[in-house]
Design a protein around this motif. Sequence first.
Motif, PDB file in Angstrom:
ATOM      1  N   ARG A   1       0.820  -1.222   0.000  1.00  0.00           N
ATOM      2  CA  ARG A   1       0.000   0.000   0.000  1.00  0.00           C
ATOM      3  C   ARG A   1       0.849   1.265   0.000  1.00  0.00           C
ATOM      4  O   ARG A   1       0.470   2.270  -0.600  1.00  0.00           O
ATOM      5  CB  ARG A   1      -0.981  -0.017   1.161  1.00  0.00           C
ATOM      6  CG  ARG A   1      -0.341  -0.288   2.508  1.00  0.00           C
ATOM      7  CD  ARG A   1      -1.369  -0.479   3.620  1.00  0.00           C
ATOM      8  NE  ARG A   1      -2.303   0.637   3.679  1.00  0.00           N
ATOM      9  CZ  ARG A   1      -3.610   0.568   3.368  1.00  0.00           C
ATOM     10  NH1 ARG A   1      -4.139  -0.579   3.021  1.00  0.00           N
ATOM     11  NH2 ARG A   1      -4.369   1.629   3.437  1.00  0.00           N
ATOM     12  N   GLY A   2       2.020   1.202   0.644  1.00  0.00           N
ATOM     13  CA  GLY A   2       2.886   2.376   0.744  1.00  0.00           C
ATOM     14  C   GLY A   2       3.361   2.881  -0.608  1.00  0.00           C
ATOM     15  O   GLY A   2       3.614   4.077  -0.780  1.00  0.00           O
ATOM     16  N   SER A   3       3.475   1.984  -1.582  1.00  0.00           N
ATOM     17  CA  SER A   3       4.023   2.394  -2.881  1.00  0.00           C
ATOM     18  C   SER A   3       2.924   2.715  -3.890  1.00  0.00           C
ATOM     19  O   SER A   3       3.202   2.883  -5.079  1.00  0.00           O
ATOM     20  CB  SER A   3       4.959   1.308  -3.412  1.00  0.00           C
ATOM     21  OG  SER A   3       4.246   0.094  -3.551  1.00  0.00           O
ATOM     22  N   LEU A   4       1.661   2.810  -3.418  1.00  0.00           N
ATOM     23  CA  LEU A   4       0.553   3.124  -4.330  1.00  0.00           C
ATOM     24  C   LEU A   4       0.074   4.556  -4.095  1.00  0.00           C
ATOM     25  O   LEU A   4      -0.426   4.892  -3.019  1.00  0.00           O
ATOM     26  CB  LEU A   4      -0.615   2.139  -4.102  1.00  0.00           C
ATOM     27  CG  LEU A   4      -0.548   0.860  -4.921  1.00  0.00           C
ATOM     28  CD1 LEU A   4      -1.615  -0.133  -4.453  1.00  0.00           C
ATOM     29  CD2 LEU A   4      -0.758   1.157  -6.397  1.00  0.00           C
ATOM     30  N   GLU A   5       0.212   5.364  -5.106  1.00  0.00           N
ATOM     31  CA  GLU A   5      -0.143   6.778  -5.040  1.00  0.00           C
ATOM     32  C   GLU A   5      -1.611   6.961  -4.620  1.00  0.00           C
ATOM     33  O   GLU A   5      -2.499   6.309  -5.169  1.00  0.00           O
ATOM     34  CB  GLU A   5       0.080   7.406  -6.431  1.00  0.00           C
ATOM     35  CG  GLU A   5       0.040   8.919  -6.443  1.00  0.00           C
ATOM     36  CD  GLU A   5       0.080   9.470  -7.864  1.00  0.00           C
ATOM     37  OE1 GLU A   5      -0.550  10.516  -8.114  1.00  0.00           O
ATOM     38  OE2 GLU A   5       0.740   8.837  -8.717  1.00  0.00           O
ATOM     39  N   GLY A   6      -1.832   7.823  -3.638  1.00  0.00           N
ATOM     40  CA  GLY A   6      -3.190   8.199  -3.264  1.00  0.00           C
ATOM     41  C   GLY A   6      -3.883   7.264  -2.302  1.00  0.00           C
ATOM     42  O   GLY A   6      -4.998   7.552  -1.866  1.00  0.00           O
ATOM     43  N   VAL A   7      -3.253   6.130  -1.970  1.00  0.00           N
ATOM     44  CA  VAL A   7      -3.893   5.167  -1.070  1.00  0.00           C
ATOM     45  C   VAL A   7      -3.807   5.683   0.368  1.00  0.00           C
ATOM     46  O   VAL A   7      -2.725   5.930   0.874  1.00  0.00           O
ATOM     47  CB  VAL A   7      -3.252   3.771  -1.213  1.00  0.00           C
ATOM     48  CG1 VAL A   7      -3.631   2.869  -0.049  1.00  0.00           C
ATOM     49  CG2 VAL A   7      -3.666   3.125  -2.535  1.00  0.00           C
ATOM     50  N   THR A   8      -4.969   5.851   0.986  1.00  0.00           N
ATOM     51  CA  THR A   8      -5.036   6.320   2.378  1.00  0.00           C
ATOM     52  C   THR A   8      -5.406   5.135   3.273  1.00  0.00           C
ATOM     53  O   THR A   8      -5.657   4.036   2.776  1.00  0.00           O
ATOM     54  CB  THR A   8      -6.088   7.442   2.515  1.00  0.00           C
ATOM     55  OG1 THR A   8      -7.298   7.005   1.888  1.00  0.00           O
ATOM     56  CG2 THR A   8      -5.606   8.717   1.820  1.00  0.00           C
ATOM     57  N   ASP A   9      -5.492   5.362   4.596  1.00  0.00           N
ATOM     58  CA  ASP A   9      -5.623   4.215   5.506  1.00  0.00           C
ATOM     59  C   ASP A   9      -6.989   3.550   5.445  1.00  0.00           C
ATOM     60  O   ASP A   9      -7.149   2.446   5.959  1.00  0.00           O
ATOM     61  CB  ASP A   9      -5.243   4.590   6.949  1.00  0.00           C
ATOM     62  CG  ASP A   9      -6.041   5.768   7.471  1.00  0.00           C
ATOM     63  OD1 ASP A   9      -6.964   6.225   6.739  1.00  0.00           O
ATOM     64  OD2 ASP A   9      -5.761   6.227   8.577  1.00  0.00           O
ATOM     65  N   GLU A  10      -7.996   4.186   4.794  1.00  0.00           N
ATOM     66  CA  GLU A  10      -9.309   3.528   4.666  1.00  0.00           C
ATOM     67  C   GLU A  10      -9.426   2.687   3.394  1.00  0.00           C
ATOM     68  O   GLU A  10     -10.471   2.068   3.168  1.00  0.00           O
ATOM     69  CB  GLU A  10     -10.446   4.563   4.741  1.00  0.00           C
ATOM     70  CG  GLU A  10     -10.624   5.420   3.498  1.00  0.00           C
ATOM     71  CD  GLU A  10      -9.924   6.769   3.561  1.00  0.00           C
ATOM     72  OE1 GLU A  10      -8.828   6.858   4.164  1.00  0.00           O
ATOM     73  OE2 GLU A  10     -10.469   7.741   3.006  1.00  0.00           O
ATOM     74  N   VAL A  11      -8.366   2.650   2.579  1.00  0.00           N
ATOM     75  CA  VAL A  11      -8.384   1.873   1.330  1.00  0.00           C
ATOM     76  C   VAL A  11      -7.751   0.509   1.585  1.00  0.00           C
ATOM     77  O   VAL A  11      -6.685   0.414   2.194  1.00  0.00           O
ATOM     78  CB  VAL A  11      -7.625   2.618   0.211  1.00  0.00           C
ATOM     79  CG1 VAL A  11      -7.553   1.778  -1.054  1.00  0.00           C
ATOM     80  CG2 VAL A  11      -8.288   3.972  -0.072  1.00  0.00           C
ATOM     81  N   LEU A  12      -8.437  -0.564   1.128  1.00  0.00           N
ATOM     82  CA  LEU A  12      -7.867  -1.904   1.242  1.00  0.00           C
ATOM     83  C   LEU A  12      -7.029  -2.199   0.005  1.00  0.00           C
ATOM     84  O   LEU A  12      -7.446  -1.882  -1.117  1.00  0.00           O
ATOM     85  CB  LEU A  12      -8.966  -2.968   1.368  1.00  0.00           C
ATOM     86  CG  LEU A  12      -9.786  -2.965   2.655  1.00  0.00           C
ATOM     87  CD1 LEU A  12     -11.021  -2.085   2.497  1.00  0.00           C
ATOM     88  CD2 LEU A  12     -10.215  -4.379   3.020  1.00  0.00           C
ATOM     89  N   VAL A  13      -5.864  -2.792   0.209  1.00  0.00           N
ATOM     90  CA  VAL A  13      -5.015  -3.231  -0.898  1.00  0.00           C
ATOM     91  C   VAL A  13      -4.768  -4.717  -0.715  1.00  0.00           C
ATOM     92  O   VAL A  13      -4.382  -5.158   0.371  1.00  0.00           O
ATOM     93  CB  VAL A  13      -3.676  -2.452  -0.931  1.00  0.00           C
ATOM     94  CG1 VAL A  13      -2.789  -2.965  -2.068  1.00  0.00           C
ATOM     95  CG2 VAL A  13      -3.930  -0.957  -1.079  1.00  0.00           C
ATOM     96  N   ALA A  14      -5.042  -5.489  -1.770  1.00  0.00           N
ATOM     97  CA  ALA A  14      -4.926  -6.949  -1.679  1.00  0.00           C
ATOM     98  C   ALA A  14      -4.436  -7.489  -3.015  1.00  0.00           C
ATOM     99  O   ALA A  14      -4.629  -6.859  -4.059  1.00  0.00           O
ATOM    100  CB  ALA A  14      -6.281  -7.563  -1.317  1.00  0.00           C
ATOM    101  N   PRO A  15      -3.804  -8.678  -2.992  1.00  0.00           N
ATOM    102  CA  PRO A  15      -3.227  -9.228  -4.223  1.00  0.00           C
ATOM    103  C   PRO A  15      -4.235  -9.875  -5.161  1.00  0.00           C
ATOM    104  O   PRO A  15      -3.885 -10.231  -6.276  1.00  0.00           O
ATOM    105  CB  PRO A  15      -2.204 -10.247  -3.709  1.00  0.00           C
ATOM    106  CG  PRO A  15      -2.705 -10.655  -2.370  1.00  0.00           C
ATOM    107  CD  PRO A  15      -3.403  -9.452  -1.800  1.00  0.00           C
ATOM    108  N   GLY A  16      -5.477 -10.049  -4.719  1.00  0.00           N
ATOM    109  CA  GLY A  16      -6.499 -10.651  -5.581  1.00  0.00           C
ATOM    110  C   GLY A  16      -7.880 -10.305  -5.060  1.00  0.00           C
ATOM    111  O   GLY A  16      -8.024  -9.787  -3.942  1.00  0.00           O
ATOM    112  N   ILE A  17      -8.895 -10.588  -5.867  1.00  0.00           N
ATOM    113  CA  ILE A  17     -10.267 -10.219  -5.500  1.00  0.00           C
ATOM    114  C   ILE A  17     -10.718 -10.964  -4.253  1.00  0.00           C
ATOM    115  O   ILE A  17     -11.228 -10.357  -3.297  1.00  0.00           O
ATOM    116  CB  ILE A  17     -11.229 -10.487  -6.679  1.00  0.00           C
ATOM    117  CG1 ILE A  17     -10.874  -9.595  -7.878  1.00  0.00           C
ATOM    118  CG2 ILE A  17     -12.686 -10.266  -6.255  1.00  0.00           C
ATOM    119  CD1 ILE A  17     -11.592  -9.986  -9.173  1.00  0.00           C
ATOM    120  N   GLU A  18     -10.536 -12.288  -4.235  1.00  0.00           N
ATOM    121  CA  GLU A  18     -10.990 -13.067  -3.077  1.00  0.00           C
ATOM    122  C   GLU A  18     -10.200 -12.674  -1.827  1.00  0.00           C
ATOM    123  O   GLU A  18     -10.771 -12.542  -0.740  1.00  0.00           O
ATOM    124  CB  GLU A  18     -10.896 -14.575  -3.354  1.00  0.00           C
ATOM    125  CG  GLU A  18     -11.827 -15.079  -4.469  1.00  0.00           C
ATOM    126  CD  GLU A  18     -13.320 -15.103  -4.067  1.00  0.00           C
ATOM    127  OE1 GLU A  18     -13.673 -14.806  -2.904  1.00  0.00           O
ATOM    128  OE2 GLU A  18     -14.141 -15.408  -4.959  1.00  0.00           O
TER     129      GLU A  18
END
Length: 241
Positions: A113-130
Amino acid sequence: SLKHLPLTLIVAATPSNGIGFKGALPWPMLKKEMAYFARVTKRLPPPSPPSPVADAAATTTSTKTDASGTTPTATGPERQNVVIMGRKTWLSIPPRFRPLKGRTNVVISSLDRGSLEGVTDEVLVAPGIEAGLDMLGRWVVRGKAMPPGSGFVIGGAGIYAAALELPRVKAILLTRIRSEYVCDTVFPVGLGGDGQGDGWRREGRGVLEEFVGESVEEGGIVEVVEGEEEVRYEFQLWRRG
Ligand code: FOL
């Protein structure tokens, strides 16, 4: 649990199913089309009636009235729809509009998540949909995210293709743009002008209106862009079958 949360793909595409060009939408900004996207992805589904099991449990546990003689009203936790998107779609959203407000944003990326522009702490980042939906389930339990109403997959092509492999994807909300634009990205299902394609078929306008919870213009929309050009498009619902 979120294991059975149905997902709907929402997409706008040209007659040849083009959806993108150079990391953006191929057509000029369609204000009313984008407003439809925002309304539909924000609108919560109507509350479902209590299940027989939940109802039996409630009957044996709850009292009939409170001290004031009124029936206690269980106000469930607030809900919010979830929008699932790939990294490039995330980056394509104007920074002032992301995360998409009033919706739980899930970004699919192998990057942290740290390397994704604009991602704040309420955004989920995951490697796949499931994996993203599993993470959302854990965030809900911890009170860090609201329980989802409906779930939408908002692109791009790679994420749509991955989602289409999942049985929980039951519907496609397609906006058919009636003119061709130069595209370098194509929607991975060949939805045809004849209402058929790759195991999907188009539903009628009444079914669409029930699904999206609003009335839909018969015969489509004509939108004037940049005070000049007219772009025609039509809102559609497709289901497996
Ligand atoms: N589906 C449909 N029907 N139309 C689209 O344009 C579309 N776009 C995406 C996915 N599915 C779609 C992905 N691209 C925004 C920008 C790009 C985008 C998705 C959303 C965006 O800025 N949305 C704001 C609206 C801002 C406004 O009112 O102009 C939002 O709040 O949803």
